[in-house]
Design a protein around this motif. Structure first.
Motif, PDB file in Angstrom:
ATOM      1  N   THR A   1      45.767  37.029  54.108  1.00 33.88           N
ATOM      2  CA  THR A   1      44.364  36.889  53.690  1.00 33.88           C
ATOM      3  C   THR A   1      44.223  35.865  52.572  1.00 33.88           C
ATOM      4  N   LEU A   2      45.094  35.950  51.571  1.00 31.41           N
ATOM      5  CA  LEU A   2      45.049  35.002  50.459  1.00 31.41           C
ATOM      6  C   LEU A   2      45.350  33.580  50.930  1.00 31.41           C
ATOM      7  N   LYS A   3      46.276  33.447  51.865  1.00 31.78           N
ATOM      8  CA  LYS A   3      46.611  32.119  52.390  1.00 31.78           C
ATOM      9  C   LYS A   3      45.400  31.499  53.082  1.00 31.78           C
ATOM     10  N   GLU A   4      44.631  32.305  53.787  1.00 35.59           N
ATOM     11  CA  GLU A   4      43.427  31.807  54.456  1.00 35.59           C
ATOM     12  C   GLU A   4      42.405  31.332  53.431  1.00 35.59           C
TER      13      GLU A   4
ATOM     14  N   THR B   1      35.801  36.686  44.324  1.00 39.49           N
ATOM     15  CA  THR B   1      35.540  38.118  44.545  1.00 39.49           C
ATOM     16  C   THR B   1      36.837  38.914  44.571  1.00 39.49           C
ATOM     17  N   TYR B   2      37.818  38.358  45.258  1.00 41.86           N
ATOM     18  CA  TYR B   2      39.128  39.016  45.355  1.00 41.86           C
ATOM     19  C   TYR B   2      39.743  39.200  43.978  1.00 41.86           C
ATOM     20  N   LEU B   3      39.744  38.143  43.173  1.00 44.15           N
ATOM     21  CA  LEU B   3      40.326  38.194  41.834  1.00 44.15           C
ATOM     22  C   LEU B   3      39.522  39.109  40.915  1.00 44.15           C
ATOM     23  N   GLU B   4      38.210  39.090  41.029  1.00 45.63           N
ATOM     24  CA  GLU B   4      37.371  39.958  40.200  1.00 45.63           C
ATOM     25  C   GLU B   4      37.614  41.428  40.512  1.00 45.63           C
ATOM     26  N   GLN B   5      37.730  41.746  41.795  1.00 45.19           N
ATOM     27  CA  GLN B   5      37.995  43.137  42.189  1.00 45.19           C
ATOM     28  C   GLN B   5      39.335  43.614  41.649  1.00 45.19           C
ATOM     29  N   ALA B   6      40.333  42.732  41.707  1.00 41.25           N
ATOM     30  CA  ALA B   6      41.653  43.089  41.178  1.00 41.25           C
ATOM     31  C   ALA B   6      41.585  43.291  39.668  1.00 41.25           C
ATOM     32  N   LYS B   7      40.894  42.400  38.985  1.00 45.70           N
ATOM     33  CA  LYS B   7      40.766  42.509  37.531  1.00 45.70           C
ATOM     34  C   LYS B   7      40.048  43.790  37.135  1.00 45.70           C
ATOM     35  N   ASP B   8      38.937  44.089  37.801  1.00 46.81           N
ATOM     36  CA  ASP B   8      38.155  45.283  37.456  1.00 46.81           C
ATOM     37  C   ASP B   8      38.965  46.558  37.656  1.00 46.81           C
ATOM     38  N   TYR B   9      39.701  46.615  38.768  1.00 41.28           N
ATOM     39  CA  TYR B   9      40.508  47.814  39.027  1.00 41.28           C
ATOM     40  C   TYR B   9      41.637  47.940  38.020  1.00 41.28           C
ATOM     41  N   ARG B  10      42.335  46.808  37.766  1.00 40.83           N
ATOM     42  CA  ARG B  10      43.447  46.825  36.808  1.00 40.83           C
ATOM     43  C   ARG B  10      42.970  47.167  35.411  1.00 40.83           C
TER      44      ARG B  10
ATOM     45  N   ASN C   1      39.925  26.743  51.318  1.00 40.35           N
ATOM     46  CA  ASN C   1      39.279  26.515  50.018  1.00 40.35           C
ATOM     47  C   ASN C   1      38.051  27.417  49.868  1.00 40.35           C
ATOM     48  N   ASN C   2      38.222  28.678  50.216  1.00 46.87           N
ATOM     49  CA  ASN C   2      37.120  29.648  50.181  1.00 46.87           C
ATOM     50  C   ASN C   2      36.977  30.178  48.759  1.00 46.87           C
ATOM     51  N   LYS C   3      36.204  29.460  47.951  1.00 48.33           N
ATOM     52  CA  LYS C   3      36.113  29.772  46.529  1.00 48.33           C
ATOM     53  C   LYS C   3      35.446  31.117  46.268  1.00 48.33           C
ATOM     54  N   GLU C   4      34.348  31.397  46.978  1.00 47.01           N
ATOM     55  CA  GLU C   4      33.606  32.628  46.711  1.00 47.01           C
ATOM     56  C   GLU C   4      34.438  33.868  47.023  1.00 47.01           C
ATOM     57  N   ASP C   5      35.102  33.866  48.158  1.00 49.50           N
ATOM     58  CA  ASP C   5      35.939  35.015  48.518  1.00 49.50           C
ATOM     59  C   ASP C   5      37.114  35.161  47.559  1.00 49.50           C
ATOM     60  N   MET C   6      37.669  34.034  47.109  1.00 52.28           N
ATOM     61  CA  MET C   6      38.780  34.103  46.164  1.00 52.28           C
ATOM     62  C   MET C   6      38.319  34.678  44.834  1.00 52.28           C
TER      63      MET C   6
END
Length: 368
Positions: free
Chosen positions: A256-259, A271-280, A264-269
């Motif tokens: 998924t991250l490779k895709e 969102t992905y990083l924000e979700q990880a940060k919020d949970y962590r 160059n899917n900036k918005e999804d990336m």
């Protein structure tokens, strides 16, 4: 009458448990290990009250036996103990980080004198052996107990009572759910850390200067790869099915991250990083217990490269009664002399520290 408690295995965990149990006048702590020097050291340091060089002899008079050995050895010890003629009923527990295979071995015990209740104190250290043992190692740590269906509440409470001076927080889990959770937060991260080190080693063949750039982030995330390889292989071999499933989950996650990167899917990336940060960032903030990710709070302080700079900061906090959980020198910023990462126990102390240091002229932040 004193309870005879045997610690079979006097490494970091067994030695630390012995220290805690030894605090009670109701316990007579007997230490066994395959290494004679370890037993002698534990006795000389008053970690144990009695030496045991032959478990088959000492075990027959025990009230409680704690198997503090690697998983495969624990299973072998259970088989050996099953053959003994005990003088009285005995409870046996262990400290293994994989519970299912140990529990299955316990179900095969035929000795009517033996009651087995699985256990796993979730605390440790980068150091090993009896010399690294600490009386406070388990304070506020999660201590999992995995009783079998036939175990009584009285038997479980007996173990809790013997271990009360560890000051652990006890939780009850079934073996399978314990193994799934520890796989996710403990066992699998070790494989990831080891794979990252292997990746860096391969890239060093291309960029020989690469190790010089391995700063704080890489060291932090790969620290656990320095743990005992034989111990971890034993863990993986007893939890192989769950580890294999997690590796496949990880592969899917990386696809998924490779895709995201390839497209160059900036918005999804983001969102992905924000979700990880919020949970962590939320882990550990709603509990007082020390689990895998405790609720500690960091402050970053820029300091000059001068003798006494670190001592000056530490003394300033001590004078204002701020307790430090940890202090670390970082070398990960450009164009400054250095940075300290100070870790405190509460949000209140974090804010107090920031204000105190800023008033005294330090450049301070709470994120880096």
């Amino acid at each position: 009458m004193k309870q005879n408690i045997i610690l079979a295995g006097l490494g970091l965990i067994g030695g630390s448990l012995a220290m805690s149990i030894n605090k009670s006048a109701n316990h007579h702590v007997i230490g066994y290990d395959t290494n004679k020097d370890t037993i002698d050291y534990a006795y000389q340091q008053e970690i144990i009250q009695e030496k045991c060089f032959d478990l088959s002899v000492c075990a027959t008079k025990a009230d409680l036996i704690i198997l503090a050995a690697p998983i495969s050895q624990t299973i072998n010890l259970l088989k050996q103990l099953n053959e003994l003629n005990f003088e009285k009923d005995v409870i046996i527990t262990d400290v293994s980080s994989v519970k299912s295979t140990v529990s299955e071995a316990a179900k095969k015990l035929t000795n009517e004198k033996i009651t087995f209740i699985g256990g796993h104190p979730m605390a440790g250290s980068h150091k090993t052996g009896i010399v690294a043992a600490k009386e406070h190692l388990f304070e506020n740590a999660i201590y999992c107990l995995t009783p079998l269906s036939e175990n009584t509440e009285h038997e479980v409470n007996y173990i809790k009572d013997v271990l009360k001076d560890t000051k652990s927080n006890f939780i009850i889990l079934n073996p399978d759910e314990h193994d799934e959770m520890t796989s996710v937060i403990s066992h699998f991260p070790h494989l990831v850390a080891s794979s990252l080190v292997h990746q860096a080693k391969k890239w060093e063949q291309v960029h020989t200067f690469l190790p010089e750039l391995a700063a704080g982030g890489f060291r932090d995330i790969t620290r656990i790869a320095s743990s005992n390889p034989k111990m971890w292989q034993d863990i993986f071999s007893h939890n192989g099915d769950k580890m294999s499933r997690l590796i496949q989950d990880w592969i899917n996650e990386m696809v998924t991250l490779k895709e995201f990167l390839d497209k160059n899917n900036k918005e999804d990336m983001i969102t992905y990083l924000e979700q990880a940060k919020d949970y962590r960032d939320g882990l550990g903030t709603d509990t007082k217990t020390r689990g895998a990710l405790p609720a500690f709070y960091d402050i970053y302080v820029d300091i000059k490269d001068k003798p006494g700079s670190i001592a000056k900061v530490a003394q300033l906090l001590a004078d204002n009664e701020i307790s430090l959980r940890n202090i670390r020198i970082l070398e990960i910023r450009e164009n400054i002399d250095g940075a300290l990462r100070l870790t405190v126990f509460t949000k209140k102390d974090q804010l107090k520290t920031v204000t105190l240091l800023e008033v005294n002229g330090y450049d301070v932040s709470i994120s880096i």
